[in-house]
Design an enzyme around this catalytic site. Structure first.
Site, PDB file in Angstrom:
ATOM      1  N   SER A 158       5.619 -17.758  29.743  1.00  0.00           N
ATOM      2  CA  SER A 158       6.832 -17.816  30.342  1.00  0.00           C
ATOM      3  C   SER A 158       7.872 -18.981  30.020  1.00  0.00           C
ATOM      4  O   SER A 158       8.915 -18.975  30.443  1.00  0.00           O
ATOM      5  CB  SER A 158       6.452 -17.765  31.902  1.00  0.00           C
ATOM      6  N   ILE A 186      -0.099 -21.077  33.138  1.00  0.00           N
ATOM      7  CA  ILE A 186      -1.195 -20.722  34.429  1.00  0.00           C
ATOM      8  C   ILE A 186      -2.045 -19.503  33.756  1.00  0.00           C
ATOM      9  O   ILE A 186      -2.864 -18.968  34.252  1.00  0.00           O
ATOM     10  CB  ILE A 186      -0.630 -20.305  35.639  1.00  0.00           C
ATOM     11  N   GLY A 187      -1.397 -19.046  32.592  1.00  0.00           N
ATOM     12  CA  GLY A 187      -2.075 -17.706  32.038  1.00  0.00           C
ATOM     13  C   GLY A 187      -2.073 -17.540  30.700  1.00  0.00           C
ATOM     14  O   GLY A 187      -2.314 -16.730  29.740  1.00  0.00           O
ATOM     15  N   SER A 204       1.219 -19.574  29.189  1.00  0.00           N
ATOM     16  CA  SER A 204       2.980 -19.749  29.384  1.00  0.00           C
ATOM     17  C   SER A 204       3.321 -20.768  28.320  1.00  0.00           C
ATOM     18  O   SER A 204       4.492 -20.887  28.234  1.00  0.00           O
ATOM     19  CB  SER A 204       3.269 -20.078  30.714  1.00  0.00           C
TER      20      SER A 204
END
Lengths: 417, 111
Positions: free
Chosen positions: A120, A141-142, A144
Protein backbone atom coordinates in the site's frame (compact mmCIF):
# COMPACT_ATOMS: atom_id res chain seq x y z
CA UNK A 1 -9.10 1.61 -17.95
CA UNK A 2 -7.83 4.62 -16.12
CA UNK A 3 -4.13 5.38 -16.14
CA UNK A 4 -3.40 7.96 -13.52
CA UNK A 5 -0.29 8.63 -11.54
CA UNK A 6 -1.51 10.23 -8.42
CA UNK A 7 1.38 9.81 -6.11
CA UNK A 8 0.63 13.01 -4.16
CA UNK A 9 -2.37 13.41 -1.85
CA UNK A 10 -1.73 16.30 0.54
CA UNK A 11 0.55 19.21 -0.34
CA UNK A 12 2.55 20.65 2.54
CA UNK A 13 4.56 23.20 0.54
CA UNK A 14 3.82 26.23 2.73
CA UNK A 15 4.95 24.40 5.84
CA UNK A 16 8.04 23.12 4.04
CA UNK A 17 9.14 26.61 3.03
CA UNK A 18 8.54 28.00 6.49
CA UNK A 19 10.46 25.16 8.11
CA UNK A 20 13.32 25.40 5.59
CA UNK A 21 13.74 29.10 6.30
CA UNK A 22 13.76 28.39 10.02
CA UNK A 23 16.37 25.65 9.60
CA UNK A 24 18.61 27.92 7.54
CA UNK A 25 18.35 30.63 10.18
CA UNK A 26 19.08 28.06 12.91
CA UNK A 27 22.26 26.75 11.34
CA UNK A 28 23.47 30.29 10.61
CA UNK A 29 22.89 31.45 14.17
CA UNK A 30 24.02 28.31 15.99
CA UNK A 31 26.79 27.14 13.72
CA UNK A 32 25.48 23.57 13.83
CA UNK A 33 22.49 21.56 12.60
CA UNK A 34 19.42 21.13 14.77
CA UNK A 35 19.69 17.36 14.48
CA UNK A 36 20.93 14.51 12.29
CA UNK A 37 18.17 15.05 9.72
CA UNK A 38 18.62 18.84 9.41
CA UNK A 39 17.03 20.06 6.21
CA UNK A 40 16.16 16.65 4.77
CA UNK A 41 12.81 16.58 2.96
CA UNK A 42 11.03 13.38 3.91
CA UNK A 43 7.91 12.23 2.06
CA UNK A 44 5.19 10.68 4.18
CA UNK A 45 2.66 8.00 3.39
CA UNK A 46 -0.84 9.47 3.62
CA UNK A 47 -1.61 7.73 6.94
CA UNK A 48 0.87 9.90 8.86
CA UNK A 49 -1.12 12.73 10.37
CA UNK A 50 0.18 16.25 9.69
CA UNK A 51 -2.46 18.65 11.03
CA UNK A 52 -4.52 20.31 9.76
CA UNK A 53 -4.27 18.20 6.59
CA UNK A 54 -6.60 15.23 6.17
CA UNK A 55 -5.37 11.66 6.04
CA UNK A 56 -7.86 10.13 3.67
CA UNK A 57 -6.08 6.74 3.55
CA UNK A 58 -7.84 6.43 0.23
CA UNK A 59 -11.34 6.70 1.70
CA UNK A 60 -13.80 9.44 0.77
CA UNK A 61 -15.23 9.85 4.27
CA UNK A 62 -11.83 11.08 5.51
CA UNK A 63 -10.69 12.91 2.37
CA UNK A 64 -11.59 16.45 3.37
CA UNK A 65 -11.69 16.14 7.15
CA UNK A 66 -9.07 18.29 8.87
CA UNK A 67 -7.15 16.57 11.66
CA UNK A 68 -5.68 17.97 14.84
CA UNK A 69 -3.43 15.38 16.42
CA UNK A 70 0.00 14.84 14.86
CA UNK A 71 1.46 11.34 14.56
CA UNK A 72 4.26 10.82 17.09
CA UNK A 73 6.82 9.82 14.45
CA UNK A 74 6.13 13.04 12.53
CA UNK A 75 6.91 15.10 15.64
CA UNK A 76 10.09 13.09 16.22
CA UNK A 77 11.29 13.49 12.63
CA UNK A 78 10.62 17.22 12.67
CA UNK A 79 12.61 17.66 15.86
CA UNK A 80 15.46 15.74 14.23
CA UNK A 81 15.47 18.42 11.52
CA UNK A 82 13.44 16.82 8.75
CA UNK A 83 10.91 18.80 6.79
CA UNK A 84 7.69 17.56 5.24
CA UNK A 85 6.38 18.64 1.86
CA UNK A 86 4.01 15.95 0.57
CA UNK A 87 1.92 13.02 1.60
CA UNK A 88 1.57 10.16 -0.81
CA UNK A 89 -1.16 7.96 -2.18
CA UNK A 90 -2.34 4.63 -0.83
CA UNK A 91 -5.06 2.16 -1.81
CA UNK A 92 -8.44 2.11 -0.05
CA UNK A 93 -7.87 1.63 3.70
CA UNK A 94 -4.31 0.63 2.72
CA UNK A 95 -5.49 -2.92 2.17
CA UNK A 96 -4.50 -3.72 -1.42
CA UNK A 97 -1.19 -4.60 -3.05
CA UNK A 98 -1.63 -1.93 -5.70
CA UNK A 99 -2.39 1.75 -5.18
CA UNK A 100 -5.86 2.81 -6.28
CA UNK A 101 -8.82 4.38 -4.55
CA UNK A 102 -12.02 6.29 -5.21
CA UNK A 103 -10.63 9.64 -4.04
CA UNK A 104 -7.30 10.21 -5.77
CA UNK A 105 -7.31 7.47 -8.37
CA UNK A 106 -4.57 5.11 -9.39
CA UNK A 107 -0.82 5.50 -8.91
CA UNK A 108 1.37 4.03 -11.62
CA UNK A 109 4.94 2.80 -11.56
CA UNK A 110 7.40 5.37 -12.91
CA UNK A 111 9.80 2.59 -13.92
CA UNK A 112 7.13 1.42 -16.34
CA UNK A 113 4.01 3.52 -16.65
CA UNK A 114 1.71 0.59 -17.43
CA UNK A 115 2.63 -1.21 -14.26
CA UNK A 116 1.61 -0.78 -10.66
CA UNK A 117 4.10 0.52 -8.10
CA UNK A 118 2.59 -1.96 -5.64
CA UNK A 119 0.83 -1.17 -2.40
CA UNK A 120 0.00 0.00 0.00
CA UNK A 121 2.95 2.42 0.16
CA UNK A 122 2.75 2.79 -3.62
CA UNK A 123 2.68 6.57 -3.69
CA UNK A 124 5.84 6.64 -1.61
CA UNK A 125 7.59 4.13 -3.85
CA UNK A 126 6.59 6.02 -7.00
CA UNK A 127 7.75 9.38 -5.64
CA UNK A 128 11.10 8.00 -4.45
CA UNK A 129 11.68 6.10 -7.70
CA UNK A 130 11.05 9.37 -9.56
CA UNK A 131 13.73 11.01 -7.39
CA UNK A 132 11.12 13.45 -6.17
CA UNK A 133 11.93 12.28 -2.63
CA UNK A 134 15.28 11.30 -1.08
CA UNK A 135 13.64 9.26 1.70
CA UNK A 136 10.12 8.26 2.59
CA UNK A 137 8.26 6.56 5.38
CA UNK A 138 5.82 3.75 4.67
CA UNK A 139 3.86 1.30 6.76
CA UNK A 140 3.48 -2.47 6.53
CA UNK A 141 0.90 -4.88 7.92
CA UNK A 142 0.92 -7.48 5.13
CA UNK A 143 3.69 -6.34 2.79
CA UNK A 144 2.99 -2.67 2.25
CA UNK A 145 6.60 -1.50 2.52
CA UNK A 146 8.19 -4.55 0.93
CA UNK A 147 5.92 -4.96 -2.10
CA UNK A 148 6.21 -1.38 -3.44
CA UNK A 149 9.92 -1.35 -2.60
CA UNK A 150 10.32 -4.52 -4.66
CA UNK A 151 8.35 -3.21 -7.63
CA UNK A 152 10.05 0.19 -7.67
CA UNK A 153 13.64 -0.94 -7.16
CA UNK A 154 14.06 0.50 -3.67
CA UNK A 155 15.36 -0.47 -0.28
CA UNK A 156 12.59 -0.80 2.26
CA UNK A 157 12.78 -1.78 5.88
CA UNK A 158 9.85 -3.41 7.59
CA UNK A 159 11.11 -3.41 11.19
CA UNK A 160 10.02 -5.76 13.92
CA UNK A 161 7.13 -4.43 15.92
CA UNK A 162 8.23 -2.61 19.06
CA UNK A 163 11.21 -0.70 17.71
CA UNK A 164 9.86 2.30 15.83
CA UNK A 165 7.13 4.44 17.37
CA UNK A 166 3.75 3.67 15.87
CA UNK A 167 1.51 5.81 18.04
CA UNK A 168 -0.99 8.18 16.52
CA UNK A 169 -1.13 7.25 12.84
CA UNK A 170 -4.35 6.92 10.83
CA UNK A 171 -5.15 3.22 10.65
CA UNK A 172 -7.11 1.30 8.03
CA UNK A 173 -8.65 -0.83 10.76
CA UNK A 174 -8.38 1.27 13.93
CA UNK A 175 -7.72 -0.70 17.09
CA UNK A 176 -6.91 -3.94 15.25
CA UNK A 177 -3.92 -5.46 17.00
CA UNK A 178 -4.14 -9.14 16.15
CA UNK A 179 -1.55 -8.33 13.51
CA UNK A 180 0.55 -5.24 14.18
CA UNK A 181 1.30 -2.63 11.56
CA UNK A 182 4.75 -1.08 11.61
CA UNK A 183 6.33 1.91 9.87
CA UNK A 184 9.73 2.06 8.22
CA UNK A 185 11.99 3.91 5.78
CA UNK A 186 12.05 3.53 2.00
CA UNK A 187 14.89 4.89 -0.12
CA UNK A 188 17.12 4.32 -3.15
CA UNK A 189 20.18 3.95 -0.94
CA UNK A 190 20.99 1.61 1.92
CA UNK A 191 22.91 4.39 3.67
CA UNK A 192 19.77 6.54 3.68
CA UNK A 193 17.83 3.77 5.39
CA UNK A 194 20.58 3.32 7.96
CA UNK A 195 20.87 7.02 8.82
CA UNK A 196 17.10 7.18 9.31
CA UNK A 197 17.22 4.24 11.74
CA UNK A 198 20.17 5.65 13.65
CA UNK A 199 18.48 9.03 13.96
CA UNK A 200 15.08 7.79 15.14
CA UNK A 201 16.24 4.92 17.36
CA UNK A 202 18.76 7.00 19.27
CA UNK A 203 19.11 7.52 22.99
CA UNK A 204 18.53 11.22 22.38
CA UNK A 205 15.11 10.63 20.86
CA UNK A 206 14.38 7.67 23.18
CA UNK A 207 11.12 6.75 21.40
CA UNK A 208 10.50 4.22 24.17
CA UNK A 209 9.88 7.16 26.49
CA UNK A 210 7.21 8.46 24.12
CA UNK A 211 5.48 5.35 22.80
CA UNK A 212 4.45 2.72 25.33
CA UNK A 213 4.85 -0.01 22.71
CA UNK A 214 8.51 0.78 21.99
CA UNK A 215 11.17 -1.35 23.59
CA UNK A 216 14.23 0.48 24.96
CA UNK A 217 16.57 -0.84 22.26
CA UNK A 218 18.56 1.83 20.43
CA UNK A 219 19.72 1.11 16.88
CA UNK A 220 22.54 -1.35 17.24
CA UNK A 221 25.77 -1.37 15.24
CA UNK A 222 28.18 -4.23 14.66
CA UNK A 223 25.59 -6.84 15.42
CA UNK A 224 27.33 -9.42 13.28
CA UNK A 225 30.30 -10.73 15.20
CA UNK A 226 32.93 -11.24 14.10
CA UNK A 227 32.70 -8.67 11.31
CA UNK A 228 34.21 -11.07 8.82
CA UNK A 229 31.89 -13.88 9.81
CA UNK A 230 30.16 -15.54 6.89
CA UNK A 231 26.41 -15.71 7.15
CA UNK A 232 23.92 -18.53 6.77
CA UNK A 233 20.64 -18.03 4.95
CA UNK A 234 17.60 -20.13 4.26
CA UNK A 235 16.02 -19.40 0.92
CA UNK A 236 12.42 -20.10 -0.01
CA UNK A 237 12.08 -21.68 -3.43
CA UNK A 238 9.74 -21.00 -6.27
CA UNK A 239 6.58 -21.60 -4.30
CA UNK A 240 5.35 -21.19 -0.75
CA UNK A 241 2.95 -24.10 -0.86
CA UNK A 242 0.19 -21.93 -2.31
CA UNK A 243 1.47 -19.80 -5.16
CA UNK A 244 4.33 -20.50 -7.55
CA UNK A 245 6.39 -17.55 -8.69
CA UNK A 246 6.98 -16.39 -12.24
CA UNK A 247 10.24 -16.99 -14.14
CA UNK A 248 11.71 -13.49 -13.56
CA UNK A 249 11.35 -13.96 -9.82
CA UNK A 250 12.83 -17.45 -10.05
CA UNK A 251 15.80 -16.00 -11.91
CA UNK A 252 16.13 -13.28 -9.27
CA UNK A 253 16.21 -15.86 -6.49
CA UNK A 254 18.84 -17.88 -8.32
CA UNK A 255 20.93 -14.73 -8.80
CA UNK A 256 20.74 -13.96 -5.09
CA UNK A 257 21.66 -17.54 -4.18
CA UNK A 258 24.68 -17.52 -6.50
CA UNK A 259 25.79 -14.06 -5.36
CA UNK A 260 25.67 -15.03 -1.71
CA UNK A 261 27.61 -18.25 -2.30
CA UNK A 262 30.10 -16.38 -4.41
CA UNK A 263 30.64 -14.06 -1.44
CA UNK A 264 31.32 -17.04 0.76
CA UNK A 265 28.00 -17.21 2.59
CA UNK A 266 26.00 -20.38 2.98
CA UNK A 267 22.52 -20.76 1.53
CA UNK A 268 20.24 -23.67 2.29
CA UNK A 269 16.71 -24.30 1.06
CA UNK A 270 14.01 -23.14 3.45
CA UNK A 271 10.76 -25.09 3.25
CA UNK A 272 7.36 -23.59 3.85
CA UNK A 273 5.10 -26.37 5.16
CA UNK A 274 3.44 -24.00 7.63
CA UNK A 275 3.01 -21.05 5.27
CA UNK A 276 -0.40 -22.09 3.88
CA UNK A 277 -1.81 -22.25 7.40
CA UNK A 278 -0.28 -18.91 8.34
CA UNK A 279 -1.54 -17.20 5.18
CA UNK A 280 -5.04 -18.60 5.74
CA UNK A 281 -5.10 -17.21 9.28
CA UNK A 282 -3.69 -13.87 8.10
CA UNK A 283 -6.26 -13.28 5.35
CA UNK A 284 -9.17 -14.48 7.51
CA UNK A 285 -8.08 -12.10 10.26
CA UNK A 286 -7.93 -9.11 7.90
CA UNK A 287 -11.43 -9.79 6.58
CA UNK A 288 -13.04 -10.72 9.90
CA UNK A 289 -11.48 -7.90 11.89
CA UNK A 290 -11.62 -5.28 9.15
CA UNK A 291 -14.85 -6.01 7.30
CA UNK A 292 -17.29 -3.97 9.34
CA UNK A 293 -14.80 -1.19 10.03
CA UNK A 294 -13.93 -0.65 6.37
CA UNK A 295 -17.37 -1.21 4.88
CA UNK A 296 -19.13 1.24 7.19
CA UNK A 297 -16.73 3.96 6.08
CA UNK A 298 -17.11 3.11 2.38
CA UNK A 299 -20.89 2.89 2.59
CA UNK A 300 -21.19 6.29 4.27
CA UNK A 301 -20.14 7.88 0.99
CA UNK A 302 -21.51 5.35 -1.45
CA UNK A 303 -18.06 4.11 -2.41
CA UNK A 304 -17.97 1.06 -4.65
CA UNK A 305 -15.77 -1.78 -3.40
CA UNK A 306 -12.69 -2.69 -5.40
CA UNK A 307 -12.63 -6.28 -6.58
CA UNK A 308 -9.65 -7.29 -4.47
CA UNK A 309 -11.45 -6.03 -1.38
CA UNK A 310 -14.65 -8.06 -1.80
CA UNK A 311 -13.61 -10.23 1.13
CA UNK A 312 -14.22 -7.25 3.42
CA UNK A 313 -17.71 -6.77 1.99
CA UNK A 314 -18.47 -10.47 2.49
CA UNK A 315 -17.19 -10.41 6.05
CA UNK A 316 -19.22 -7.30 6.83
CA UNK A 317 -22.37 -9.03 5.49
CA UNK A 318 -21.74 -12.01 7.76
CA UNK A 319 -21.47 -9.59 10.62
CA UNK A 320 -19.55 -9.56 13.86
CA UNK A 321 -21.92 -11.72 15.92
CA UNK A 322 -19.49 -14.65 15.76
CA UNK A 323 -16.48 -12.56 16.60
CA UNK A 324 -16.81 -12.65 20.36
CA UNK A 325 -14.19 -13.04 23.08
CA UNK A 326 -14.03 -16.82 22.65
CA UNK A 327 -13.23 -16.61 18.96
CA UNK A 328 -10.67 -13.85 19.60
CA UNK A 329 -8.97 -15.95 22.28
CA UNK A 330 -8.83 -18.95 19.95
CA UNK A 331 -7.36 -16.76 17.19
CA UNK A 332 -4.70 -15.48 19.59
CA UNK A 333 -3.80 -18.99 20.76
CA UNK A 334 -3.55 -20.23 17.19
CA UNK A 335 -1.39 -17.30 16.14
CA UNK A 336 0.89 -17.71 19.15
CA UNK A 337 1.31 -21.43 18.44
CA UNK A 338 2.21 -20.70 14.80
CA UNK A 339 4.77 -18.12 15.93
CA UNK A 340 6.42 -20.48 18.37
CA UNK A 341 6.51 -23.37 15.93
CA UNK A 342 8.13 -21.16 13.28
CA UNK A 343 10.78 -19.90 15.67
CA UNK A 344 11.55 -23.46 16.78
CA UNK A 345 11.88 -24.52 13.13
CA UNK A 346 14.26 -21.61 12.54
CA UNK A 347 16.41 -22.38 15.54
CA UNK A 348 16.51 -26.07 14.55
CA UNK A 349 18.67 -25.08 11.57
CA UNK A 350 21.49 -24.85 14.08
CA UNK A 351 23.41 -27.86 15.21
CA UNK A 352 26.30 -30.05 14.11
CA UNK A 353 28.62 -27.20 14.98
CA UNK A 354 26.65 -24.57 13.06
CA UNK A 355 24.64 -21.62 14.31
CA UNK A 356 21.02 -21.27 13.21
CA UNK A 357 20.52 -19.41 9.94
CA UNK A 358 20.89 -15.65 10.17
CA UNK A 359 18.00 -14.94 7.87
CA UNK A 360 15.32 -16.26 5.59
CA UNK A 361 15.24 -14.97 2.03
CA UNK A 362 12.03 -14.93 0.06
CA UNK A 363 10.68 -13.17 -2.99
CA UNK A 364 8.54 -10.17 -2.07
CA UNK A 365 5.79 -11.15 -4.50
CA UNK A 366 5.24 -14.12 -6.81
CA UNK A 367 5.57 -11.85 -9.82
CA UNK A 368 7.49 -8.85 -11.01
CA UNK A 369 5.48 -5.61 -10.89
CA UNK A 370 1.96 -6.32 -12.11
CA UNK A 371 0.07 -4.50 -14.80
CA UNK A 372 -2.15 -1.72 -13.50
CA UNK A 373 -5.30 -3.26 -12.10
CA UNK A 374 -4.05 -6.83 -12.38
CA UNK A 375 -3.91 -7.53 -8.66
CA UNK A 376 -7.61 -6.72 -8.35
CA UNK A 377 -8.05 -10.26 -9.67
CA UNK A 378 -4.86 -11.84 -8.41
CA UNK A 379 -4.17 -10.23 -5.04
CA UNK A 380 -1.80 -12.38 -3.00
CA UNK A 381 0.30 -11.09 -0.12
CA UNK A 382 1.29 -14.50 1.22
CA UNK A 383 4.96 -14.00 0.40
CA UNK A 384 5.22 -11.01 2.75
CA UNK A 385 2.22 -11.33 5.05
CA UNK A 386 3.42 -14.54 6.73
CA UNK A 387 6.10 -12.52 8.48
CA UNK A 388 3.54 -9.99 9.73
CA UNK A 389 1.45 -12.67 11.40
CA UNK A 390 4.59 -14.18 12.88
CA UNK A 391 4.34 -10.97 14.80
CA UNK A 392 6.37 -9.86 17.77
CA UNK A 393 8.97 -12.48 17.12
CA UNK A 394 9.32 -11.54 13.51
CA UNK A 395 12.75 -10.34 12.75
CA UNK A 396 13.73 -7.32 10.76
CA UNK A 397 12.68 -7.54 7.16
CA UNK A 398 14.73 -5.88 4.56
CA UNK A 399 14.09 -5.60 0.90
CA UNK A 400 17.03 -5.72 -1.42
CA UNK A 401 16.72 -4.17 -4.86
CA UNK A 402 18.34 -6.36 -7.48
CA UNK A 403 20.32 -4.54 -10.10
CA UNK A 404 19.22 -6.67 -13.00
CA UNK A 405 15.66 -7.04 -11.85
CA UNK A 406 14.26 -3.59 -11.30
CA UNK A 407 10.66 -4.66 -11.06
CA UNK A 408 10.92 -7.50 -8.58
CA UNK A 409 12.86 -8.11 -5.46
CA UNK A 410 13.55 -10.33 -2.52
CA UNK A 411 13.22 -9.67 1.14
CA UNK A 412 15.33 -10.98 3.95
CA UNK A 413 13.90 -11.80 7.28
CA UNK A 414 16.78 -11.50 9.69
CA UNK A 415 17.05 -12.76 13.18
CA UNK A 416 19.88 -10.97 14.86
CA UNK A 417 21.33 -12.89 17.75
CA UNK B 1 -21.79 18.91 2.85
CA UNK B 2 -21.21 16.42 0.07
CA UNK B 3 -21.74 12.82 1.04
CA UNK B 4 -21.13 11.19 -2.31
CA UNK B 5 -17.61 9.93 -2.96
CA UNK B 6 -17.45 11.51 -6.42
CA UNK B 7 -18.13 15.00 -5.08
CA UNK B 8 -15.69 14.45 -2.23
CA UNK B 9 -13.05 13.21 -4.66
CA UNK B 10 -13.49 16.29 -6.83
CA UNK B 11 -13.09 18.63 -3.87
CA UNK B 12 -9.99 16.80 -2.62
CA UNK B 13 -8.30 16.69 -6.02
CA UNK B 14 -9.13 20.33 -6.75
CA UNK B 15 -7.70 21.30 -3.39
CA UNK B 16 -4.49 19.44 -4.12
CA UNK B 17 -4.16 20.70 -7.68
CA UNK B 18 -4.88 24.32 -6.70
CA UNK B 19 -2.12 24.30 -4.11
CA UNK B 20 0.32 22.67 -6.51
CA UNK B 21 -0.54 25.16 -9.27
CA UNK B 22 -0.13 28.10 -6.89
CA UNK B 23 3.48 27.13 -6.39
CA UNK B 24 4.55 25.75 -9.74
CA UNK B 25 3.31 26.25 -13.27
CA UNK B 26 4.24 22.91 -14.78
CA UNK B 27 3.12 22.36 -18.38
CA UNK B 28 0.94 19.42 -19.22
CA UNK B 29 2.50 16.36 -20.78
CA UNK B 30 1.23 14.49 -23.79
CA UNK B 31 0.88 10.88 -22.74
CA UNK B 32 1.90 9.75 -26.23
CA UNK B 33 5.30 11.41 -25.93
CA UNK B 34 6.02 9.92 -22.52
CA UNK B 35 8.36 6.93 -22.54
CA UNK B 36 7.48 3.83 -20.54
CA UNK B 37 10.22 4.63 -18.06
CA UNK B 38 9.16 7.98 -16.65
CA UNK B 39 12.29 8.24 -14.52
CA UNK B 40 14.40 8.81 -17.62
CA UNK B 41 12.07 11.50 -18.85
CA UNK B 42 11.86 14.16 -16.20
CA UNK B 43 15.51 15.16 -16.00
CA UNK B 44 15.77 15.39 -19.78
CA UNK B 45 13.09 18.04 -19.92
CA UNK B 46 13.65 21.78 -19.44
CA UNK B 47 11.89 21.81 -16.12
CA UNK B 48 14.89 21.96 -13.82
CA UNK B 49 18.02 24.03 -13.34
CA UNK B 50 21.36 22.22 -13.19
CA UNK B 51 21.53 22.92 -9.46
CA UNK B 52 18.10 21.40 -8.91
CA UNK B 53 19.03 18.29 -10.86
CA UNK B 54 22.16 17.90 -8.76
CA UNK B 55 20.08 18.09 -5.58
CA UNK B 56 17.46 15.68 -6.88
CA UNK B 57 20.07 13.15 -8.00
CA UNK B 58 21.68 13.14 -4.55
CA UNK B 59 20.98 10.64 -1.86
CA UNK B 60 19.87 11.64 1.64
CA UNK B 61 23.31 11.26 3.19
CA UNK B 62 24.88 13.60 0.64
CA UNK B 63 22.10 16.17 0.99
CA UNK B 64 22.57 16.21 4.74
CA UNK B 65 26.33 16.62 4.39
CA UNK B 66 26.02 19.47 1.89
CA UNK B 67 23.55 21.29 4.12
CA UNK B 68 25.89 20.84 7.09
CA UNK B 69 28.77 22.14 4.98
CA UNK B 70 26.64 25.14 3.89
CA UNK B 71 26.98 24.18 0.24
CA UNK B 72 23.20 23.99 -0.06
CA UNK B 73 20.54 25.72 2.01
CA UNK B 74 17.56 23.84 3.39
CA UNK B 75 15.44 26.20 1.34
CA UNK B 76 16.91 25.32 -2.02
CA UNK B 77 16.80 21.62 -1.21
CA UNK B 78 13.15 21.87 -0.16
CA UNK B 79 12.26 23.82 -3.28
CA UNK B 80 13.94 21.29 -5.58
CA UNK B 81 11.95 18.41 -4.12
CA UNK B 82 8.73 20.42 -4.03
CA UNK B 83 9.08 21.12 -7.74
CA UNK B 84 9.93 17.47 -8.44
CA UNK B 85 6.82 16.35 -6.56
CA UNK B 86 4.71 18.80 -8.57
CA UNK B 87 6.19 17.42 -11.80
CA UNK B 88 5.68 13.81 -10.69
CA UNK B 89 2.06 14.54 -9.96
CA UNK B 90 1.50 16.56 -13.14
CA UNK B 91 2.75 13.83 -15.44
CA UNK B 92 -0.77 12.57 -15.88
CA UNK B 93 -2.92 15.59 -15.17
CA UNK B 94 -4.63 15.33 -18.54
CA UNK B 95 -5.99 11.95 -17.47
CA UNK B 96 -7.47 13.54 -14.37
CA UNK B 97 -9.33 16.11 -16.48
CA UNK B 98 -10.69 13.39 -18.69
CA UNK B 99 -11.88 11.39 -15.74
CA UNK B 100 -13.68 14.38 -14.22
CA UNK B 101 -15.43 15.12 -17.52
CA UNK B 102 -16.44 11.47 -17.92
CA UNK B 103 -17.90 11.48 -14.41
CA UNK B 104 -19.91 14.62 -15.18
CA UNK B 105 -21.16 13.24 -18.47
CA UNK B 106 -22.17 9.91 -16.96
CA UNK B 107 -23.95 11.67 -14.08
CA UNK B 108 -25.93 13.74 -16.57
CA UNK B 109 -26.90 10.66 -18.53
CA UNK B 110 -28.05 8.89 -15.38
CA UNK B 111 -30.36 11.67 -14.20
Amino acid sequence: MKYQTNCVTEVLFAEALERAEYLDKYIAENGKPIGPLHGLPISLKDCFITPPHPSSIGMAAFANEPLTSETLLVTILRELGALFYVKTNVPTAMMMMETNNNVWGETRNPLHKRLSPGGSSGGEAALIAMKASPLGVGTDIGGSIRIPSAWCHLYGLKPSFGRFPSYGGKSGIPGQEFIFAVNGPMARSLTSVKLYCEAVLSSQVAPWSLDPKCLPIPWRRDVIQSKARKLRFGMVGIDDGLVTCHPPVERALRTVWESLEHAGHEVIPWDTPDHPEIVKNLIAAFFDLGGAAIMSVLESCGEPVFESMHGYAEAAKVGEADLGPTKMRMMNLKRNALQKAYLDRWMATGGKGKEPIDGIIMAATPWAASRLGQTQKTIYVGYTGVFNLLGKNDPNLFRIPLTNYRLCGVHISCYLR
Amino acid sequence: MPQNYKEISLIARQRRNTVLASFYDIPSFDENTLPNDLTTFTFKSDLYTIEEIEILQSEAEDILQKIRDRIWTSLEVAQAFMKAAAVAQKLVSFRLVREVLLNEISDELCD
